[in-house]
Design an enzyme around this catalytic site. Sequence first.
Site, PDB file in Angstrom:
ATOM      1  N   LYS A   1     -13.931  -6.240   7.016  1.00 22.09           N
ATOM      2  CA  LYS A   1     -13.307  -6.441   5.714  1.00 22.09           C
ATOM      3  C   LYS A   1     -12.641  -7.805   5.767  1.00 22.09           C
ATOM      4  O   LYS A   1     -11.701  -8.031   6.534  1.00 22.09           O
ATOM      5  CB  LYS A   1     -12.273  -5.345   5.442  1.00 22.09           C
ATOM      6  CG  LYS A   1     -11.628  -5.481   4.075  1.00 22.09           C
ATOM      7  CD  LYS A   1     -10.761  -4.275   3.771  1.00 22.09           C
ATOM      8  CE  LYS A   1     -10.218  -4.270   2.368  1.00 22.09           C
ATOM      9  NZ  LYS A   1      -9.669  -5.496   1.881  1.00 22.09           N
TER      10      LYS A   1
ATOM     11  N   LEU B   1     -11.204  -1.200  -3.244  1.00 21.22           N
ATOM     12  CA  LEU B   1     -11.542  -0.138  -2.285  1.00 21.22           C
ATOM     13  C   LEU B   1     -10.299   0.682  -1.998  1.00 21.22           C
ATOM     14  O   LEU B   1      -9.196   0.134  -1.977  1.00 21.22           O
ATOM     15  CB  LEU B   1     -11.999  -0.754  -0.962  1.00 21.22           C
ATOM     16  CG  LEU B   1     -13.344  -1.454  -0.936  1.00 21.22           C
ATOM     17  CD1 LEU B   1     -13.487  -2.254   0.348  1.00 21.22           C
ATOM     18  CD2 LEU B   1     -14.479  -0.438  -1.029  1.00 21.22           C
TER      19      LEU B   1
ATOM     20  N   CYS C   1      28.739 -20.309  25.448  1.00 25.23           N
ATOM     21  CA  CYS C   1      30.028 -19.836  25.943  1.00 25.23           C
ATOM     22  C   CYS C   1      30.144 -20.360  27.371  1.00 25.23           C
ATOM     23  O   CYS C   1      29.278 -20.078  28.206  1.00 25.23           O
ATOM     24  CB  CYS C   1      30.053 -18.304  25.941  1.00 25.23           C
ATOM     25  SG  CYS C   1      31.426 -17.629  26.893  1.00 25.23           S
TER      26      CYS C   1
ATOM     27  N   LYS D   1      -7.777  -0.114   7.286  1.00 28.01           N
ATOM     28  CA  LYS D   1      -7.016  -1.345   7.519  1.00 28.01           C
ATOM     29  C   LYS D   1      -6.406  -1.357   8.922  1.00 28.01           C
ATOM     30  O   LYS D   1      -5.848  -0.356   9.365  1.00 28.01           O
ATOM     31  CB  LYS D   1      -5.889  -1.450   6.482  1.00 28.01           C
ATOM     32  CG  LYS D   1      -6.396  -1.610   5.060  1.00 28.01           C
ATOM     33  CD  LYS D   1      -6.341  -3.064   4.651  1.00 28.01           C
ATOM     34  CE  LYS D   1      -5.698  -3.261   3.359  1.00 28.01           C
ATOM     35  NZ  LYS D   1      -4.676  -4.046   3.053  1.00 28.01           N
TER      36      LYS D   1
ATOM     37  N   CYS E   1      33.097 -17.002  21.346  1.00 27.99           N
ATOM     38  CA  CYS E   1      32.144 -16.076  21.969  1.00 27.99           C
ATOM     39  C   CYS E   1      32.436 -14.661  21.456  1.00 27.99           C
ATOM     40  O   CYS E   1      33.586 -14.221  21.491  1.00 27.99           O
ATOM     41  CB  CYS E   1      32.275 -16.132  23.491  1.00 27.99           C
ATOM     42  SG  CYS E   1      31.335 -14.843  24.318  1.00 27.99           S
TER      43      CYS E   1
ATOM     44  N   ASP F   1       0.830  -1.214   0.000  1.00 32.37           N
ATOM     45  CA  ASP F   1       0.000   0.000   0.000  1.00 32.37           C
ATOM     46  C   ASP F   1       0.859   1.256   0.000  1.00 32.37           C
ATOM     47  O   ASP F   1       0.519   2.256  -0.622  1.00 32.37           O
ATOM     48  CB  ASP F   1      -0.944   0.015   1.215  1.00 32.37           C
ATOM     49  CG  ASP F   1      -2.072  -0.996   1.053  1.00 32.37           C
ATOM     50  OD1 ASP F   1      -2.327  -1.411  -0.102  1.00 32.37           O
ATOM     51  OD2 ASP F   1      -2.679  -1.382   2.064  1.00 32.37           O
TER      52      ASP F   1
ATOM     53  N   TYR G   1     -21.386  -9.457   0.913  1.00 31.10           N
ATOM     54  CA  TYR G   1     -21.508  -8.087   1.413  1.00 31.10           C
ATOM     55  C   TYR G   1     -22.024  -7.091   0.382  1.00 31.10           C
ATOM     56  O   TYR G   1     -22.022  -5.899   0.628  1.00 31.10           O
ATOM     57  CB  TYR G   1     -20.163  -7.586   1.962  1.00 31.10           C
ATOM     58  CG  TYR G   1     -18.958  -7.914   1.081  1.00 31.10           C
ATOM     59  CD1 TYR G   1     -18.804  -7.367  -0.175  1.00 31.10           C
ATOM     60  CD2 TYR G   1     -17.991  -8.812   1.542  1.00 31.10           C
ATOM     61  CE1 TYR G   1     -17.723  -7.674  -0.969  1.00 31.10           C
ATOM     62  CE2 TYR G   1     -16.891  -9.127   0.751  1.00 31.10           C
ATOM     63  CZ  TYR G   1     -16.753  -8.560  -0.505  1.00 31.10           C
ATOM     64  OH  TYR G   1     -15.688  -8.877  -1.287  1.00 31.10           O
TER      65      TYR G   1
ATOM     66  N   CYS H   1      33.852 -12.592  24.870  1.00 34.79           N
ATOM     67  CA  CYS H   1      35.103 -12.912  25.568  1.00 34.79           C
ATOM     68  C   CYS H   1      36.063 -13.710  24.694  1.00 34.79           C
ATOM     69  O   CYS H   1      37.212 -13.928  25.065  1.00 34.79           O
ATOM     70  CB  CYS H   1      34.815 -13.660  26.859  1.00 34.79           C
ATOM     71  SG  CYS H   1      34.220 -15.336  26.576  1.00 34.79           S
TER      72      CYS H   1
ATOM     73  N   ASP I   1     -10.474 -11.018   4.645  1.00 37.34           N
ATOM     74  CA  ASP I   1      -9.240 -11.182   3.886  1.00 37.34           C
ATOM     75  C   ASP I   1      -9.268 -12.522   3.161  1.00 37.34           C
ATOM     76  O   ASP I   1      -8.738 -13.526   3.617  1.00 37.34           O
ATOM     77  CB  ASP I   1      -8.044 -11.116   4.846  1.00 37.34           C
ATOM     78  CG  ASP I   1      -6.750 -10.833   4.108  1.00 37.34           C
ATOM     79  OD1 ASP I   1      -6.825 -10.498   2.904  1.00 37.34           O
ATOM     80  OD2 ASP I   1      -5.688 -10.950   4.715  1.00 37.34           O
TER      81      ASP I   1
ATOM     82  N   CYS J   1      33.000 -14.521  31.467  1.00 34.93           N
ATOM     83  CA  CYS J   1      32.554 -13.751  30.303  1.00 34.93           C
ATOM     84  C   CYS J   1      31.693 -12.567  30.769  1.00 34.93           C
ATOM     85  O   CYS J   1      30.721 -12.750  31.505  1.00 34.93           O
ATOM     86  CB  CYS J   1      31.756 -14.660  29.367  1.00 34.93           C
ATOM     87  SG  CYS J   1      31.061 -13.772  27.982  1.00 34.93           S
TER      88      CYS J   1
ATOM     89  N   GLU K   1     -16.893 -12.720  -0.372  1.00 32.86           N
ATOM     90  CA  GLU K   1     -15.504 -13.144  -0.216  1.00 32.86           C
ATOM     91  C   GLU K   1     -15.435 -14.626   0.139  1.00 32.86           C
ATOM     92  O   GLU K   1     -16.150 -15.084   1.030  1.00 32.86           O
ATOM     93  CB  GLU K   1     -14.912 -12.304   0.930  1.00 32.86           C
ATOM     94  CG  GLU K   1     -13.442 -12.177   0.924  1.00 32.86           C
ATOM     95  CD  GLU K   1     -12.936 -11.000   0.066  1.00 32.86           C
ATOM     96  OE1 GLU K   1     -13.736 -10.400  -0.685  1.00 32.86           O
ATOM     97  OE2 GLU K   1     -11.731 -10.724   0.145  1.00 32.86           O
TER      98      GLU K   1
ATOM     99  N   GLU L   1     -18.625  -2.529   8.478  1.00 34.34           N
ATOM    100  CA  GLU L   1     -18.626  -3.992   8.492  1.00 34.34           C
ATOM    101  C   GLU L   1     -17.214  -4.532   8.399  1.00 34.34           C
ATOM    102  O   GLU L   1     -16.279  -3.775   8.117  1.00 34.34           O
ATOM    103  CB  GLU L   1     -19.483  -4.525   7.339  1.00 34.34           C
ATOM    104  CG  GLU L   1     -19.036  -4.046   5.980  1.00 34.34           C
ATOM    105  CD  GLU L   1     -20.092  -4.259   4.894  1.00 34.34           C
ATOM    106  OE1 GLU L   1     -21.170  -3.654   4.982  1.00 34.34           O
ATOM    107  OE2 GLU L   1     -19.819  -5.027   3.965  1.00 34.34           O
TER     108      GLU L   1
HETATM  109  S1  IVH Z   1     -17.288  -3.863  -0.734  1.00 37.01           S
HETATM  110  C1  IVH Z   1     -17.541  -1.937  -4.798  1.00 37.01           C
HETATM  111  N1  IVH Z   1     -17.147  -5.035   1.562  1.00 37.01           N
HETATM  112  O1  IVH Z   1     -11.854  -5.980  -0.270  1.00 37.01           O
HETATM  113  C2  IVH Z   1     -17.069  -2.266  -3.481  1.00 37.01           C
HETATM  114  N2  IVH Z   1     -15.418  -5.430   0.000  1.00 37.01           N
HETATM  115  O2  IVH Z   1      -9.735  -4.176  -1.052  1.00 37.01           O
HETATM  116  C3  IVH Z   1     -17.041  -3.691  -3.302  1.00 37.01           C
HETATM  117  N3  IVH Z   1     -13.706  -6.997   0.779  1.00 37.01           N
HETATM  118  O3  IVH Z   1     -12.480  -6.129  -3.692  1.00 37.01           O
HETATM  119  C4  IVH Z   1     -16.326  -4.093  -2.145  1.00 37.01           C
HETATM  120  N4  IVH Z   1     -14.602  -7.387   2.746  1.00 37.01           N
HETATM  121  O4  IVH Z   1     -12.745  -8.266  -2.257  1.00 37.01           O
HETATM  122  C5  IVH Z   1     -16.564  -4.846   0.374  1.00 37.01           C
HETATM  123  N5  IVH Z   1     -17.191  -6.046   3.646  1.00 37.01           N
HETATM  124  C6  IVH Z   1     -16.600  -5.862   2.462  1.00 37.01           C
HETATM  125  C7  IVH Z   1     -15.403  -6.510   2.111  1.00 37.01           C
HETATM  126  C8  IVH Z   1     -14.826  -6.261   0.859  1.00 37.01           C
HETATM  127  C9  IVH Z   1     -13.603  -7.677   1.930  1.00 37.01           C
HETATM  128  C10 IVH Z   1     -12.713  -7.089  -0.309  1.00 37.01           C
HETATM  129  C11 IVH Z   1     -13.284  -7.124  -1.690  1.00 37.01           C
HETATM  130  C12 IVH Z   1     -12.728  -5.914  -2.370  1.00 37.01           C
HETATM  131  C13 IVH Z   1     -11.481  -5.709  -1.593  1.00 37.01           C
HETATM  132  C14 IVH Z   1     -10.929  -4.310  -1.730  1.00 37.01           C
END
Ligand code: IVH
Length: 687
Positions: free
Chosen positions: A114, A82, A420, A308, A402, A35, A221, A405, A116, A425, A169, A112
């Site tokens: 996010k 995003l 050692c 994040k 060592c 990032d 989502y 020493c 992974d 020492c 996801e 909400e």
């Molecule tokens: S909304 C148009 N909500 O994060 C917006 N994305 O870094 C659609 N992701 O491509 C995304 N949790 O794969 C949304 N609660 C959540 C999410 C989420 C994970 C992922 C998604 C997106 C990526 C962006």
Amino acid sequence: MSEKDKILKLRKDIERYNYYYYVKNEPLISDTEFDKLLKELESLEEKYPALKDENSPTNKVGSSIENNKFKKVEHKKPMLSLSNTYNTQDILDFHNRVVKIIENNHIEYTIEMKLDGLSITLIYENGELIQALTRGDGVIGEDVTENILQIKSIPKYLKENISCEVRGEVVLPISEFKKLNETRIKNNEEPFANPRNAASGTLRQLDKEIVKSRNLDAYFYFLVDAEKYNITSHFESLKYIEKLGLKTTGIYKKFKISEVEKYINEFDKIRKNLDYETDGLVIKVDNINLHDILGNTTKSPRWAIAYKFPSKQATTKIKDITLQVGRTGVVTPVAELEEVELSGSMIKRASLHNFEEIERKDIKIGDTVFIEKAAEIIPQVVKVVKELRTGEEKSIEIPKNCPVCGSELIKENGLVALKCINDNCSAKLQRKIEYFVSRDAMNIDGLGSKIVEKFIEIGKLKNVDDIYNLHKYKLELISLDKMGEKSIENLLNSIENSKNQKYEKVLYALGIPFVGKFTANILAKYSQNIDNLMKMTKEELLEIENIGEKIADSIVKYFENPENIELINNLKNYGVNFALTTDNNTQNILEGKTFLATGSLKKYKRNEIRDIIENNGGKYLSAVSKNLNYLIAGEKAGSKLKKAEELGITILSEEDFEKLISQNSKTPENNIKNETPKKDEGQKTLF
Ligand code: IVH
């Protein structure tokens, strides 16, 4: 390098990182580092508009498309990414941009988790799943319908007979990830770096039986074109997704921007107990009608932003490898790193444990490595990124001597560690002293590593017991940086007070191998004093519960060494307590009661008040909860005080606390009087 070259290099690097992340499922750098580079490229392109390029990774969503692996299908609506932020100020800036476009201050948002994992879109026709696509490059996705149907929580038929597209996801639950990696290690296969890579690698498998066996899961989502179903709120669309029979995380709230910090903290706590990985939160404008007005950039919608969490993993470079000599002489290699942030703190060093580990992980000086905090505390090198090697990296030689020493290092029978064994020492002495003065041992305040090092250097600390001679060297202490009169006085008082430390703590402070706090407690109770303990045979020691062969051998060996006996005798002569102190004169008046101190206290340091509480049978807690009986609040007490008040917990001032323990208690002063009468006091009674 010219700015143009910089831009070109960044683009090339980022594209390479994207390829390894999305296609090979084997990231070369951490998300945070990625990032950072992307932000750097964005700002350079902003600064030099002439160098902008529509094919730059700043304008494209990272692509996972590999040639001909799956059928390619164009998304009806692009699957966007995003924009990421790591701080709340960016969220407020986002809100201000929204307000400016909408011309209305009263915006409601949803927040909400996010997830992974990897994004997926499901297309249902008349309630039946007909197609599932990965995000691909955002415009064209890959058809993974067969594989998606192997995921138990994704229904082939919705509960309503509608046609719709739902996005979410695919994740691999953490529990499944652990099982999978255990099996892979057993089968000599490379383990997956994290659940996301495992999920992505699994879903893009050609063998659907493998997909079935891995127990993937999916959470949704986003309902495409929610207006078609008369839904105008994102929050309501999530409810509708659930009604259709698809899973959401169930963790989402509607809120106003002023409450954003509160929810970030709340969700951060919740996520630690989830069986899937989350890397942040997504904040979305709730009113779907506003989404069209706000529109999208080439890459991401203007109605949503991702916050994040500080990343658990970071990538950095090993600048050098140094050797650390421990108290027992074990030599540990330590990676000196280019400074990097990890879970909110700056990291410069990581333990490499031993040389076998360096060999197994093939770690070289100059390598880029992933680091991670083990059990959230000590940073460890997890993995070397071999793809980023330039050929300039240097192998690490196993030392023969060592580093402090110079004496030859040995490997004890069956152990991997190098040691050692020179008793003189200075590094070993330094560590022994640091251990001796530590809180759980003699609890001597103010004797930091620098002072110890200096005094060893000038020959005033030749052994641990020399600490009790330090009062003779006030001048030398004064000449040390930052040692003012007051801090010298505090240090010398602390040294003096330590002579009255409890027997079990003194025993622990001796640093007998394998005698930790727990064992020291048992031994102290059983032996009552050091003379009894010194006389005990191995057989007698083995009769004590919880004392096994290894500990018994170690204790006997320790007392067989005349140097150790000399040390104990010297400490005794200085007046250090080597006997169990009875509690006859006092009661455990705080027995069963719990305490916590907050704010700045006038009379006591935190560890002093904690000692008083523990010495009187009470328990010191680390946080305010309903299990807390008393909160001792000093000046400027903040959130802890507020929470305690809300929970109806008794609040004490320092004075209240003193009243509570004033009769028959074991305050530090009383301790001295009760436990070891001073010689001159004894004399006074003669007259
Ligand atoms: S909304 C148009 N909500 O994060 C917006 N994305 O870094 C659609 N992701 O491509 C995304 N949790 O794969 C949304 N609660 C959540 C999410 C989420 C994970 C992922 C998604 C997106 C990526 C962006």
